[in-house]
Scaffold this motif. Structure first.
Motif, PDB file in Angstrom:
ATOM      1  N   ARG A  37       0.817  -1.204   0.000  1.00  0.00           N
ATOM      2  CA  ARG A  37       0.000   0.000   0.000  1.00  0.00           C
ATOM      3  C   ARG A  37       0.856   1.260   0.000  1.00  0.00           C
ATOM      4  NH1 ARG A  37      -5.395  -0.757   1.402  1.00  0.00           N
ATOM      5  NH2 ARG A  37      -5.939  -2.903   1.951  1.00  0.00           N
ATOM      6  N   SER A  38       2.090   1.124   0.478  1.00  0.00           N
ATOM      7  CA  SER A  38       2.998   2.275   0.496  1.00  0.00           C
ATOM      8  C   SER A  38       4.428   1.768   0.614  1.00  0.00           C
ATOM      9  CB  SER A  38       2.682   3.217   1.657  1.00  0.00           C
ATOM     10  OG  SER A  38       2.898   2.570   2.896  1.00  0.00           O
ATOM     11  N   ILE A  39       5.356   2.533   0.065  1.00  0.00           N
ATOM     12  CA  ILE A  39       6.786   2.250   0.196  1.00  0.00           C
ATOM     13  C   ILE A  39       7.462   3.569   0.535  1.00  0.00           C
ATOM     14  CG2 ILE A  39       8.878   1.403  -0.918  1.00  0.00           C
ATOM     15  CD1 ILE A  39       7.080  -0.178  -2.841  1.00  0.00           C
ATOM     16  N   ALA A  40       8.235   3.570   1.615  1.00  0.00           N
ATOM     17  CA  ALA A  40       8.968   4.777   2.020  1.00  0.00           C
ATOM     18  C   ALA A  40      10.439   4.428   2.144  1.00  0.00           C
ATOM     19  CB  ALA A  40       8.440   5.319   3.342  1.00  0.00           C
ATOM     20  N   ILE A  41      11.291   5.263   1.576  1.00  0.00           N
ATOM     21  CA  ILE A  41      12.737   5.040   1.605  1.00  0.00           C
ATOM     22  C   ILE A  41      13.416   6.282   2.166  1.00  0.00           C
ATOM     23  CG2 ILE A  41      14.800   4.622   0.213  1.00  0.00           C
ATOM     24  CD1 ILE A  41      13.117   3.034  -1.712  1.00  0.00           C
ATOM     25  N   SER A  42      14.220   6.081   3.198  1.00  0.00           N
ATOM     26  CA  SER A  42      14.950   7.176   3.843  1.00  0.00           C
ATOM     27  C   SER A  42      16.440   6.979   3.615  1.00  0.00           C
ATOM     28  CB  SER A  42      14.633   7.188   5.346  1.00  0.00           C
ATOM     29  OG  SER A  42      15.471   8.092   6.037  1.00  0.00           O
ATOM     30  N   LEU A  43      17.135   8.041   3.153  1.00  0.00           N
ATOM     31  CA  LEU A  43      18.564   7.931   2.878  1.00  0.00           C
ATOM     32  C   LEU A  43      19.215   9.303   2.907  1.00  0.00           C
ATOM     33  CD1 LEU A  43      19.046   7.202  -0.956  1.00  0.00           C
ATOM     34  CD2 LEU A  43      17.004   8.221   0.046  1.00  0.00           C
ATOM     35  N   GLU A  44      20.533   9.316   3.123  1.00  0.00           N
ATOM     36  CA  GLU A  44      21.300  10.560   3.186  1.00  0.00           C
ATOM     37  C   GLU A  44      22.090  10.718   1.889  1.00  0.00           C
ATOM     38  OE1 GLU A  44      24.627  12.875   5.985  1.00  0.00           O
ATOM     39  OE2 GLU A  44      23.823  10.923   6.603  1.00  0.00           O
ATOM     40  N   ILE A  45      21.838  11.793   1.159  1.00  0.00           N
ATOM     41  CA  ILE A  45      22.461  11.994  -0.142  1.00  0.00           C
ATOM     42  C   ILE A  45      22.788  13.463  -0.360  1.00  0.00           C
ATOM     43  CG2 ILE A  45      21.387  10.001  -1.276  1.00  0.00           C
ATOM     44  CD1 ILE A  45      19.245  11.848  -2.367  1.00  0.00           C
ATOM     45  N   CYS A  46      23.657  13.721  -1.351  1.00  0.00           N
ATOM     46  CA  CYS A  46      23.907  15.085  -1.820  1.00  0.00           C
ATOM     47  C   CYS A  46      24.538  15.006  -3.200  1.00  0.00           C
ATOM     48  CB  CYS A  46      24.785  15.868  -0.842  1.00  0.00           C
ATOM     49  SG  CYS A  46      26.516  15.356  -0.769  1.00  0.00           S
ATOM     50  N   SER A  47      24.950  16.138  -3.735  1.00  0.00           N
ATOM     51  CA  SER A  47      25.601  16.192  -5.041  1.00  0.00           C
ATOM     52  C   SER A  47      27.045  15.698  -4.929  1.00  0.00           C
ATOM     53  CB  SER A  47      25.575  17.625  -5.576  1.00  0.00           C
ATOM     54  OG  SER A  47      24.282  18.175  -5.538  1.00  0.00           O
TER      55      SER A  47
ATOM     56  N   ALA B 122      37.343  10.650  11.437  1.00  0.00           N
ATOM     57  CA  ALA B 122      38.315  11.737  11.569  1.00  0.00           C
ATOM     58  C   ALA B 122      39.359  11.703  10.461  1.00  0.00           C
ATOM     59  CB  ALA B 122      38.981  11.670  12.943  1.00  0.00           C
ATOM     60  N   TRP B 123      39.678  10.509   9.945  1.00  0.00           N
ATOM     61  CA  TRP B 123      40.741  10.386   8.948  1.00  0.00           C
ATOM     62  C   TRP B 123      40.285  10.859   7.560  1.00  0.00           C
ATOM     63  CZ3 TRP B 123      39.633   7.546   4.640  1.00  0.00           C
ATOM     64  CH2 TRP B 123      38.608   6.602   4.743  1.00  0.00           C
ATOM     65  N   TRP B 124      38.971  10.954   7.334  1.00  0.00           N
ATOM     66  CA  TRP B 124      38.458  11.285   6.001  1.00  0.00           C
ATOM     67  C   TRP B 124      38.784  12.735   5.652  1.00  0.00           C
ATOM     68  CZ3 TRP B 124      36.704   9.185   1.704  1.00  0.00           C
ATOM     69  CH2 TRP B 124      36.000   9.974   0.795  1.00  0.00           C
ATOM     70  N   GLY B 125      39.361  12.955   4.465  1.00  0.00           N
ATOM     71  CA  GLY B 125      39.733  14.307   4.085  1.00  0.00           C
ATOM     72  C   GLY B 125      39.583  14.612   2.616  1.00  0.00           C
ATOM     73  N   LEU B 126      38.695  13.882   1.920  1.00  0.00           N
ATOM     74  CA  LEU B 126      38.559  14.079   0.475  1.00  0.00           C
ATOM     75  C   LEU B 126      37.505  15.117   0.088  1.00  0.00           C
ATOM     76  CD1 LEU B 126      39.009  10.538  -1.126  1.00  0.00           C
ATOM     77  CD2 LEU B 126      40.668  12.371  -0.812  1.00  0.00           C
ATOM     78  N   GLY B 127      36.946  15.821   1.072  1.00  0.00           N
ATOM     79  CA  GLY B 127      36.023  16.890   0.704  1.00  0.00           C
ATOM     80  C   GLY B 127      34.635  16.703   1.278  1.00  0.00           C
ATOM     81  N   THR B 128      33.785  15.961   0.572  1.00  0.00           N
ATOM     82  CA  THR B 128      32.393  15.785   0.973  1.00  0.00           C
ATOM     83  C   THR B 128      32.289  15.199   2.375  1.00  0.00           C
ATOM     84  OG1 THR B 128      31.849  15.376  -1.341  1.00  0.00           O
ATOM     85  CG2 THR B 128      30.173  14.836   0.285  1.00  0.00           C
ATOM     86  N   GLN B 129      31.457  15.816   3.214  1.00  0.00           N
ATOM     87  CA  GLN B 129      31.369  15.408   4.617  1.00  0.00           C
ATOM     88  C   GLN B 129      30.016  14.819   5.000  1.00  0.00           C
ATOM     89  OE1 GLN B 129      33.791  15.506   7.021  1.00  0.00           O
ATOM     90  NE2 GLN B 129      35.249  16.078   5.436  1.00  0.00           N
ATOM     91  N   HIS B 130      28.961  15.300   4.403  1.00  0.00           N
ATOM     92  CA  HIS B 130      27.624  14.824   4.782  1.00  0.00           C
ATOM     93  C   HIS B 130      26.629  15.167   3.687  1.00  0.00           C
ATOM     94  CE1 HIS B 130      25.937  18.850   5.612  1.00  0.00           C
ATOM     95  NE2 HIS B 130      27.158  19.157   6.010  1.00  0.00           N
ATOM     96  N   GLY B 131      25.428  14.633   3.814  1.00  0.00           N
ATOM     97  CA  GLY B 131      24.377  14.932   2.856  1.00  0.00           C
ATOM     98  C   GLY B 131      23.140  15.467   3.542  1.00  0.00           C
ATOM     99  N   LEU B 132      22.005  15.341   2.873  1.00  0.00           N
ATOM    100  CA  LEU B 132      20.704  15.715   3.414  1.00  0.00           C
ATOM    101  C   LEU B 132      19.872  14.448   3.562  1.00  0.00           C
ATOM    102  CD1 LEU B 132      19.969  18.812   1.136  1.00  0.00           C
ATOM    103  CD2 LEU B 132      20.876  18.831   3.483  1.00  0.00           C
ATOM    104  N   LEU B 133      19.136  14.339   4.654  1.00  0.00           N
ATOM    105  CA  LEU B 133      18.283  13.173   4.855  1.00  0.00           C
ATOM    106  C   LEU B 133      16.977  13.388   4.090  1.00  0.00           C
ATOM    107  CD1 LEU B 133      18.232  10.469   6.405  1.00  0.00           C
ATOM    108  CD2 LEU B 133      16.882  11.635   8.162  1.00  0.00           C
ATOM    109  N   LYS B 134      16.711  12.520   3.131  1.00  0.00           N
ATOM    110  CA  LYS B 134      15.521  12.645   2.298  1.00  0.00           C
ATOM    111  C   LYS B 134      14.665  11.389   2.434  1.00  0.00           C
ATOM    112  CE  LYS B 134      15.370  15.867   0.342  1.00  0.00           C
ATOM    113  NZ  LYS B 134      15.070  17.243   0.844  1.00  0.00           N
ATOM    114  N   GLN B 135      13.358  11.571   2.315  1.00  0.00           N
ATOM    115  CA  GLN B 135      12.445  10.429   2.340  1.00  0.00           C
ATOM    116  C   GLN B 135      11.593  10.422   1.077  1.00  0.00           C
ATOM    117  OE1 GLN B 135      10.592   8.858   5.935  1.00  0.00           O
ATOM    118  NE2 GLN B 135       8.592   9.098   4.967  1.00  0.00           N
ATOM    119  N   ILE B 136      11.689   9.339   0.326  1.00  0.00           N
ATOM    120  CA  ILE B 136      10.892   9.150  -0.884  1.00  0.00           C
ATOM    121  C   ILE B 136       9.750   8.217  -0.525  1.00  0.00           C
ATOM    122  CG2 ILE B 136      10.859   8.226  -3.234  1.00  0.00           C
ATOM    123  CD1 ILE B 136      14.153   9.314  -1.776  1.00  0.00           C
ATOM    124  N   THR B 137       8.528   8.627  -0.821  1.00  0.00           N
ATOM    125  CA  THR B 137       7.346   7.837  -0.482  1.00  0.00           C
ATOM    126  C   THR B 137       6.482   7.640  -1.719  1.00  0.00           C
ATOM    127  OG1 THR B 137       7.323   8.770   1.754  1.00  0.00           O
ATOM    128  CG2 THR B 137       5.326   7.663   1.016  1.00  0.00           C
TER     129      THR B 137
END
Length: 299
Positions: A168-178, A219-234
């Motif tokens: 009846r419904s499908i919801a997907i939550s994930l952290e993404i960015c460009s 802490a060791w990560w240093g290639l640039g991108t640090q985090h995304g936005l939490l999005k929910q697709i329903t």
């Protein structure tokens, strides 16, 4: 993020019952600030600001980072939640039956990617950066962070429905960015979401976030991108949505989910898009949310 208006979400809802907390959100929307700066801007003590910030942290609206300063350490506050949709009307009882699946971002079933691209576990980079061949490396299942300049990544969601049960419904939550070289906070990317080869819609991510350290990023990560936005697709009987905002008229019935057939979920960053800005994804132990891809199937 969808928030049901009920007693279980009081921590989130109470954040907006205080003028001070709303003003803190307004200030952090302009730029990250430390506790002392917030106190001076609001004309109240640092101790009171700290208590308000703690409530915003508990609601996952704000995150804090302890950094060195001239007098020891200071707590920098960041606004991390981009948007939230309040759901006042409870779902019908028929939608209350559901199962949940957590899919590590490295456990994709298909891909086609172009550089800049790569994968990382929580302890090291997997293979070589900007070489798509390593997306086939057996170690890819350990990935907590992956990125590519254009292409797609696809996951298979197990279908546990039996007998006459119907989704009846499908919801997907994930952290993404460009995905930009290193990072670029102003780097729009048109991301398309598919289920069973049917396009649910397109969302334009505003940027690739690297100016502020991710809460769970190693802490060791240093290639640039640090985090995304939490999005929910329903996807439900009325259409397809992202964070409660309608993307298309595609309904769960249109997906033709058959008995015993996996549900295929694909995220695409087309090279031909108006904003071809790539995709970065974050799982547990990376980014601002300590979660993998969470899928909820209501029936």
């Amino acid at each position: 993020m969808n928030i049901e208006v009920n007693s279980s979400n009081l921590k989130f809802l109470e954040c907006f019952a205080s003028d001070t907390r709303v003003k803190i959100i307004e200030l952090l929307n302009v730029r990250p600030m430390n506790i002392k700066d917030l106190a001076e801007a609001l004309g109240i003590s640092s101790a009171i600001v700290t208590k308000h910030v703690q409530k915003l942290e508990e609601a996952l609206i704000v995150t804090t980072e302890s950094v060195p300063s001239t007098r020891g350490r200071q707590k920098i506050c960041h606004l991390t939640l981009e948007s939230a949709t309040l759901q006042f009307k409870a779902k019908a009882k028929a939608d209350q039956n559901r199962y949940a699946v957590s899919i590590p971002i490295g456990q994709y079933s298909a891909y086609e990617v172009k550089p800049t691209c790569g994968l990382s576990s929580d302890t090291r980079i997997i293979g070589m950066v900007d070489d798509p061949r390593y997306f086939s490396d057996p170690e890819h299942v350990k990935a907590c962070h992956l990125w590519f300049g254009s292409g797609y990544i696809e996951y298979r969601v197990p279908n546990y429905l039996v007998g006459r049960q119907r989704a009846r419904s499908i919801a997907i939550s994930l952290e993404i960015c460009s995905e930009a070289p290193k990072y670029n906070e102003n780097w729009p990317s048109d991301l398309s979401f598919y289920m069973n080869d049917i396009c649910l819609g397109v969302w334009t991510c505003p940027g690739d976030f690297g100016a502020v350290k991710g809460v769970y990023t190693p802490a060791w990560w240093g290639l640039g991108t640090q985090h995304g936005l939490l999005k929910q697709i329903t996807v439900d009987a009325d259409g397809s949505y992202i964070d409660g905002i309608r993307m298309s008229d595609v309904t769960v019935q249109d997906l033709a989910i058959g008995y015993g057939e996996d549900i295929r979920f694909r995220i695409s960053a087309p090279e031909t898009a108006t904003h071809s800005g790539g995709l970065s994804m974050f799982g547990r132990q990376f980014g601002n949310y300590d979660q993998d891809i969470l899928v909820y199937v209501g029936y």
